[in-house]
Design a protein around this motif. Structure first.
Motif, mmCIF file in Angstrom:
data_model
loop_
_atom_site.group_PDB
_atom_site.id
_atom_site.type_symbol
_atom_site.label_atom_id
_atom_site.label_comp_id
_atom_site.label_asym_id
_atom_site.label_seq_id
_atom_site.Cartn_x
_atom_site.Cartn_y
_atom_site.Cartn_z
ATOM 1 N N TYR A 198 13.762 2.436 -7.318
ATOM 2 C CA TYR A 198 13.387 2.364 -5.907
ATOM 3 C C TYR A 198 11.874 2.266 -5.783
ATOM 4 O O TYR A 198 11.152 2.980 -6.482
ATOM 5 C CB TYR A 198 13.861 3.608 -5.156
ATOM 6 N N ILE A 199 11.413 1.415 -4.864
ATOM 7 C CA ILE A 199 9.981 1.259 -4.635
ATOM 8 C C ILE A 199 9.479 2.433 -3.798
ATOM 9 O O ILE A 199 10.018 2.720 -2.728
ATOM 10 C CB ILE A 199 9.672 -0.072 -3.931
ATOM 11 N N LEU A 200 8.443 3.115 -4.302
ATOM 12 C CA LEU A 200 7.837 4.236 -3.589
ATOM 13 C C LEU A 200 6.537 3.842 -2.893
ATOM 14 O O LEU A 200 6.189 4.407 -1.858
ATOM 15 C CB LEU A 200 7.553 5.393 -4.553
ATOM 16 N N GLU A 201 5.793 2.901 -3.472
ATOM 17 C CA GLU A 201 4.525 2.438 -2.892
ATOM 18 C C GLU A 201 4.391 0.944 -3.138
ATOM 19 O O GLU A 201 4.803 0.449 -4.177
ATOM 20 C CB GLU A 201 3.320 3.114 -3.565
ATOM 21 N N VAL A 202 3.790 0.261 -2.156
ATOM 22 C CA VAL A 202 3.477 -1.155 -2.313
ATOM 23 C C VAL A 202 2.007 -1.338 -1.994
ATOM 24 O O VAL A 202 1.546 -0.960 -0.919
ATOM 25 C CB VAL A 202 4.321 -2.046 -1.373
ATOM 26 N N GLU A 203 1.264 -1.871 -2.949
ATOM 27 C CA GLU A 203 -0.146 -2.203 -2.762
ATOM 28 C C GLU A 203 -0.298 -3.680 -3.096
ATOM 29 O O GLU A 203 0.611 -4.283 -3.661
ATOM 30 C CB GLU A 203 -1.018 -1.370 -3.710
ATOM 31 N N GLU A 204 -1.428 -4.230 -2.779
ATOM 32 C CA GLU A 204 -1.647 -5.621 -3.128
ATOM 33 C C GLU A 204 -1.749 -5.762 -4.641
ATOM 34 O O GLU A 204 -2.618 -5.172 -5.266
ATOM 35 C CB GLU A 204 -2.932 -6.147 -2.479
ATOM 36 N N SER A 252 6.885 -9.655 -0.121
ATOM 37 C CA SER A 252 8.276 -9.486 0.314
ATOM 38 C C SER A 252 8.855 -8.120 -0.081
ATOM 39 O O SER A 252 9.980 -7.801 0.265
ATOM 40 C CB SER A 252 9.147 -10.592 -0.290
ATOM 41 N N LEU A 253 8.077 -7.316 -0.791
ATOM 42 C CA LEU A 253 8.557 -6.018 -1.263
ATOM 43 C C LEU A 253 8.178 -4.917 -0.279
ATOM 44 O O LEU A 253 7.059 -4.880 0.225
ATOM 45 C CB LEU A 253 7.991 -5.718 -2.641
ATOM 46 N N LYS A 254 9.120 -4.020 -0.016
ATOM 47 C CA LYS A 254 8.898 -2.934 0.932
ATOM 48 C C LYS A 254 9.276 -1.606 0.287
ATOM 49 O O LYS A 254 10.142 -1.543 -0.588
ATOM 50 C CB LYS A 254 9.761 -3.123 2.186
ATOM 51 N N VAL A 255 8.637 -0.543 0.757
ATOM 52 C CA VAL A 255 8.977 0.804 0.306
ATOM 53 C C VAL A 255 10.446 1.065 0.645
ATOM 54 O O VAL A 255 10.904 0.753 1.743
ATOM 55 C CB VAL A 255 8.066 1.852 0.990
ATOM 56 N N GLY A 256 11.180 1.596 -0.319
ATOM 57 C CA GLY A 256 12.588 1.892 -0.121
ATOM 58 C C GLY A 256 13.539 0.856 -0.685
ATOM 59 O O GLY A 256 14.735 1.115 -0.810
ATOM 60 N N HIS A 257 13.029 -0.340 -1.011
ATOM 61 C CA HIS A 257 13.894 -1.351 -1.614
ATOM 62 C C HIS A 257 14.388 -0.871 -2.977
ATOM 63 O O HIS A 257 13.619 -0.322 -3.768
ATOM 64 C CB HIS A 257 13.148 -2.666 -1.832
ATOM 65 N N LYS A 258 15.669 -1.097 -3.237
ATOM 66 C CA LYS A 258 16.212 -0.888 -4.582
ATOM 67 C C LYS A 258 16.037 -2.220 -5.304
ATOM 68 O O LYS A 258 16.408 -3.268 -4.770
ATOM 69 C CB LYS A 258 17.677 -0.483 -4.534
ATOM 70 N N VAL A 259 15.449 -2.179 -6.503
ATOM 71 C CA VAL A 259 15.078 -3.415 -7.184
ATOM 72 C C VAL A 259 15.495 -3.405 -8.651
ATOM 73 O O VAL A 259 15.621 -2.356 -9.279
ATOM 74 C CB VAL A 259 13.550 -3.662 -7.098
ATOM 75 N N ASP A 260 15.719 -4.603 -9.168
ATOM 76 C CA ASP A 260 15.840 -4.859 -10.603
ATOM 77 C C ASP A 260 14.535 -5.513 -11.017
ATOM 78 O O ASP A 260 14.058 -6.442 -10.339
ATOM 79 C CB ASP A 260 16.998 -5.802 -10.920
ATOM 80 N N ILE A 261 13.960 -5.048 -12.130
ATOM 81 C CA ILE A 261 12.657 -5.547 -12.565
ATOM 82 C C ILE A 261 12.725 -5.947 -14.029
ATOM 83 O O ILE A 261 13.218 -5.184 -14.858
ATOM 84 C CB ILE A 261 11.579 -4.459 -12.373
ATOM 85 N N TRP A 262 12.218 -7.133 -14.333
ATOM 86 C CA TRP A 262 12.106 -7.587 -15.709
ATOM 87 C C TRP A 262 10.652 -7.413 -16.130
ATOM 88 O O TRP A 262 9.744 -7.949 -15.496
ATOM 89 C CB TRP A 262 12.547 -9.041 -15.827
#
Length: 123
Positions: free
Chosen positions: A40-46, A91-101
């Protein structure tokens, strides 16, 4: 006497073979699918995001408003956090559940640090 010499020779030979095979290093090259994490995304910065790996949605709700230091102390368990550099975080927001490579290796620190070559938002 010949039996003892024969026995010692075989014993030393087998011991040497076991020593050599036990001390070899098993080196494997990771595949792309081995370098995938979910979280889960907790923070999004540039240019980078902070992700909590392998947690449930309930655990995310519990930690989403906490600092990194506070997250370390949740239930006396260490939640795996990783900062990921990624060019397009728009396009990424705090709270998104993500798969990351992961692109390359992971720097061992807390939180860990790595580059992401692909991020997929899960529903």
């Amino acid at each position: 006497m010949k039996f003892l010499r024969y026995f010692c020779t075989i014993f030393i030979s087998l011991s040497f073979i076991l020593l050599i095979t036990g001390c070899t290093e098993n080196i494997t090259t990771p595949k792309d699918e081995d370098l995938k994490i979910e979280g889960y995304i907790l923070e999004v910065e540039e240019g980078r995001i902070l992700v909590a790996e392998d947690i449930t949605s309930e655990k995310y709700e519990e930690i989403k408003d906490k600092t990194i230091d506070e997250i370390q102390e949740v239930d006396n368990e260490r939640i795996s956090l990783i900062f990921l550099s990624y060019e397009d975080t728009s396009s990424l927001k705090v709270g998104h559940k993500v798969d990351i490579w992961i692109d390359g290796g992971i720097n061992e620190s807390y939180p860990s640090q790595a580059g992401a070559k692909k991020i997929e938002i899960k529903n």
